[in-house]
Design a protein around this motif. Structure first.
Motif, mmCIF file in Angstrom:
data_model
loop_
_atom_site.group_PDB
_atom_site.id
_atom_site.type_symbol
_atom_site.label_atom_id
_atom_site.label_comp_id
_atom_site.label_asym_id
_atom_site.label_seq_id
_atom_site.Cartn_x
_atom_site.Cartn_y
_atom_site.Cartn_z
ATOM 1 N N VAL A 268 -35.206 -14.410 37.035
ATOM 2 C CA VAL A 268 -36.432 -15.218 37.056
ATOM 3 C C VAL A 268 -36.493 -16.088 35.809
ATOM 4 O O VAL A 268 -36.367 -15.594 34.686
ATOM 5 N N VAL A 269 -36.676 -17.386 35.996
ATOM 6 C CA VAL A 269 -36.910 -18.326 34.910
ATOM 7 C C VAL A 269 -38.241 -19.020 35.158
ATOM 8 O O VAL A 269 -38.751 -19.025 36.271
ATOM 9 N N ARG A 270 -38.796 -19.604 34.117
ATOM 10 C CA ARG A 270 -40.071 -20.301 34.238
ATOM 11 C C ARG A 270 -39.870 -21.802 34.380
ATOM 12 O O ARG A 270 -38.963 -22.377 33.762
ATOM 13 N N LEU A 271 -40.720 -22.416 35.188
ATOM 14 C CA LEU A 271 -40.682 -23.867 35.328
ATOM 15 C C LEU A 271 -40.849 -24.532 33.969
ATOM 16 O O LEU A 271 -41.553 -24.004 33.110
ATOM 17 N N PRO A 272 -40.159 -25.645 33.733
ATOM 18 C CA PRO A 272 -39.464 -26.477 34.705
ATOM 19 C C PRO A 272 -38.061 -26.022 35.073
ATOM 20 O O PRO A 272 -37.377 -26.708 35.825
ATOM 21 N N LEU A 273 -37.593 -24.883 34.577
ATOM 22 C CA LEU A 273 -36.300 -24.362 35.006
ATOM 23 C C LEU A 273 -36.454 -23.670 36.355
ATOM 24 O O LEU A 273 -37.529 -23.166 36.700
ATOM 25 N N VAL A 274 -35.376 -23.645 37.111
ATOM 26 C CA VAL A 274 -35.348 -22.917 38.386
ATOM 27 C C VAL A 274 -34.087 -22.065 38.406
ATOM 28 O O VAL A 274 -33.114 -22.349 37.704
ATOM 29 N N LYS A 275 -34.111 -21.014 39.221
ATOM 30 C CA LYS A 275 -32.955 -20.119 39.271
ATOM 31 C C LYS A 275 -31.784 -20.807 39.969
ATOM 32 O O LYS A 275 -31.951 -21.824 40.662
ATOM 33 N N VAL A 276 -30.592 -20.257 39.785
ATOM 34 C CA VAL A 276 -29.396 -20.855 40.364
ATOM 35 C C VAL A 276 -29.450 -20.783 41.886
ATOM 36 O O VAL A 276 -30.135 -19.931 42.458
ATOM 37 N N ASP A 277 -28.712 -21.685 42.547
ATOM 38 C CA ASP A 277 -28.700 -21.672 44.003
ATOM 39 C C ASP A 277 -27.810 -20.547 44.527
ATOM 40 O O ASP A 277 -27.110 -19.862 43.764
ATOM 41 N N ASP A 278 -27.826 -20.362 45.848
ATOM 42 C CA ASP A 278 -27.130 -19.228 46.455
ATOM 43 C C ASP A 278 -25.623 -19.296 46.235
ATOM 44 O O ASP A 278 -24.966 -18.269 46.054
ATOM 45 N N SER A 279 -25.064 -20.499 46.241
ATOM 46 C CA SER A 279 -23.619 -20.651 46.061
ATOM 47 C C SER A 279 -23.175 -20.169 44.684
ATOM 48 O O SER A 279 -22.218 -19.392 44.556
ATOM 49 N N LEU A 280 -23.881 -20.612 43.647
ATOM 50 C CA LEU A 280 -23.537 -20.201 42.286
ATOM 51 C C LEU A 280 -23.819 -18.714 42.088
ATOM 52 O O LEU A 280 -23.045 -18.012 41.424
ATOM 53 N N ALA A 281 -24.912 -18.229 42.673
ATOM 54 C CA ALA A 281 -25.234 -16.804 42.554
ATOM 55 C C ALA A 281 -24.108 -15.948 43.141
ATOM 56 O O ALA A 281 -23.706 -14.934 42.559
ATOM 57 N N GLU A 282 -23.563 -16.378 44.264
ATOM 58 C CA GLU A 282 -22.477 -15.635 44.902
ATOM 59 C C GLU A 282 -21.216 -15.654 44.034
ATOM 60 O O GLU A 282 -20.543 -14.628 43.868
ATOM 61 N N ARG A 283 -20.905 -16.815 43.458
ATOM 62 C CA ARG A 283 -19.716 -16.911 42.600
ATOM 63 C C ARG A 283 -19.852 -16.065 41.342
ATOM 64 O O ARG A 283 -18.898 -15.409 40.914
ATOM 65 N N LEU A 284 -21.046 -16.052 40.753
ATOM 66 C CA LEU A 284 -21.263 -15.222 39.571
ATOM 67 C C LEU A 284 -21.206 -13.737 39.914
ATOM 68 O O LEU A 284 -20.660 -12.932 39.152
ATOM 69 N N ASP A 285 -21.734 -13.385 41.071
ATOM 70 C CA ASP A 285 -21.688 -11.989 41.506
ATOM 71 C C ASP A 285 -20.243 -11.533 41.695
ATOM 72 O O ASP A 285 -19.865 -10.422 41.277
ATOM 73 N N LEU A 286 -19.411 -12.388 42.269
ATOM 74 C CA LEU A 286 -18.001 -12.063 42.456
ATOM 75 C C LEU A 286 -17.295 -11.918 41.114
ATOM 76 O O LEU A 286 -16.429 -11.048 40.945
ATOM 77 N N PHE A 287 -17.673 -12.751 40.145
ATOM 78 C CA PHE A 287 -17.054 -12.659 38.824
ATOM 79 C C PHE A 287 -17.422 -11.341 38.146
ATOM 80 O O PHE A 287 -16.572 -10.693 37.528
ATOM 81 N N VAL A 288 -18.698 -10.964 38.232
ATOM 82 C CA VAL A 288 -19.137 -9.691 37.646
ATOM 83 C C VAL A 288 -18.362 -8.526 38.267
ATOM 84 O O VAL A 288 -17.895 -7.620 37.556
ATOM 85 N N LYS A 289 -18.186 -8.558 39.566
ATOM 86 C CA LYS A 289 -17.425 -7.495 40.252
ATOM 87 C C LYS A 289 -15.985 -7.480 39.771
ATOM 88 O O LYS A 289 -15.385 -6.410 39.579
ATOM 89 N N LYS A 290 -15.407 -8.661 39.558
ATOM 90 C CA LYS A 290 -14.027 -8.763 39.069
ATOM 91 C C LYS A 290 -13.899 -8.128 37.677
ATOM 92 O O LYS A 290 -12.971 -7.345 37.433
ATOM 93 N N ILE A 291 -14.828 -8.450 36.782
ATOM 94 C CA ILE A 291 -14.791 -7.884 35.418
ATOM 95 C C ILE A 291 -14.952 -6.368 35.488
ATOM 96 O O ILE A 291 -14.291 -5.621 34.753
ATOM 97 N N ASN A 292 -15.845 -5.915 36.349
ATOM 98 C CA ASN A 292 -16.083 -4.465 36.458
ATOM 99 C C ASN A 292 -14.828 -3.715 36.929
ATOM 100 O O ASN A 292 -14.594 -2.569 36.514
ATOM 101 N N THR A 293 -14.029 -4.353 37.761
ATOM 102 C CA THR A 293 -12.804 -3.696 38.233
ATOM 103 C C THR A 293 -11.759 -3.605 37.141
ATOM 104 O O THR A 293 -10.868 -2.759 37.172
ATOM 105 N N LEU A 294 -11.874 -4.510 36.139
ATOM 106 C CA LEU A 294 -10.916 -4.510 35.035
ATOM 107 C C LEU A 294 -11.330 -3.572 33.899
ATOM 108 O O LEU A 294 -10.529 -3.273 33.021
ATOM 109 N N ALA A 295 -12.609 -3.174 33.908
ATOM 110 C CA ALA A 295 -13.131 -2.362 32.800
ATOM 111 C C ALA A 295 -12.501 -0.967 32.784
ATOM 112 O O ALA A 295 -12.155 -0.418 33.817
#
Length: 295
Positions: A268-295
């Motif tokens: 959650v961010v406050r206006l005038p900022l808005v949260k990332v769109d679904d495409s970027l959210a999915e890519r970041l989620d995949l990156f987090v999962k990738k890092i977690n597999t390497l930990a």
């Protein structure tokens, strides 16, 4: 200022879905950063969305960070703006005993001359009871604090101890590194070129991505400081995609999505900022999962 060598992180202010400050999530973020091995914490920087926080909310965030940190790491407080007199008044009235330094951004919107920038920081240096770290971020302020101005301040005021240099210009950073006083810290304010700046003689970084992946990012900087170049660049290339992604749709929207993917806080961010769109959210989620597999 050995306390400011290595990785500092510019803490976000987490919000609940009703946009109120989420102090429990803030505690989790502080502990996650500390447990990950970072060297110091920066409170009330731009990443904290301080422009949208009320005075009471700012005090709540500061108090929460001081309490949960519990003297484990050095703290730096963001005290800056484009009204010089207001900053001086804050320096005179605020209890700064919990902090090792202030981080003060070059004046935004007013677009002062280099002499105006010098006089602004001269007044701050003379008023501050603790060391001052300058902050140059032309992409946000609309003006670039030139190396000549930085070096003038560094030579004229003993309590101006460093700069967070976020022009994104490695040549400008190298000019500072080449000509600075020996004990003046040049700290990267740009995650992507933090390692090259360290290898050129920089003191470290004040990072955004460092609070999302503190173990990997802080280790990269430590390796760089110890001149272990090949090992450091392995982390650089591991994390580089995530650095691009977290700034793709604005800061701190990207890093807050990382925290959501990690189960640490809401995105959650406050206006005038808005949260990332679904495409970027999915890519970041995949990156987090990738890092977690390497930990």
């Amino acid at each position: 200022m050995q306390a400011l060598i290595g990785t500092g992180v510019a803490l976000v202010t987490p919000f609940k879905v009703d946009f109120s400050v989420d102090t429990e999530a803030l505690k989790r973020i502080v502990n996650f950063s500390i447990d990950g091995g970072i060297e110091y914490l920066v409170v009330m920087g731009t990443t904290a969305e301080n422009a949208t926080l009320s005075s009471n909310e700012k005090e709540l965030v500061i108090k929460t960070v001081i309490e949960v940190n519990d003297n484990r790491l050095p703290l730096v407080l963001g005290v800056g703006g484009n009204n010089t007199m207001e900053i001086i008044e804050e320096l005179k009235t605020r209890d700064l005993s919990a902090f090792v330094a202030i981080l003060s951004v070059s004046p935004y919107y007013n677009k002062p001359t280099q002499e105006g920038i010098y006089q602004h920081f001269k007044a701050i240096a003379e008023a501050s009871p603790i060391p001052v770290v300058l902050y140059n971020v032309p992409g946000r302020t609309g003006s670039n604090m030139l190396p000549s101005t930085v070096l003038r301040l560094a030579n004229d005021f003993k309590n101006v101890v460093g700069i967070k240099e976020a022009a994104g210009d490695i040549v400008q950073a190298m000019q500072l590194l080449k000509n600075k006083p020996s004990d003046f810290l040049v700290i990267s304010g740009d995650d992507m070129i933090a390692l090259p700046m360290v290898l050129a003689g920089g003191a470290g970084v004040i990072s955004v991505i460092g609070q999302g992946f503190p173990k990997e990012f802080s280790e990269m900087i430590r390796l760089g400081l110890n001149r272990k170049v090949d090992e450091a660049f392995k982390y650089q290339y591991l994390l580089s995609d995530s650095i691009d992604m977290i700034f793709e749709q604005g800061n701190p929207a990207g890093i807050k999505q990382v925290f959501l993917s990690q189960g640490i806080s809401e995105n959650v961010v406050r206006l005038p900022l808005v949260k990332v769109d679904d495409s970027l959210a999915e890519r970041l989620d995949l990156f987090v999962k990738k890092i977690n597999t390497l930990a």
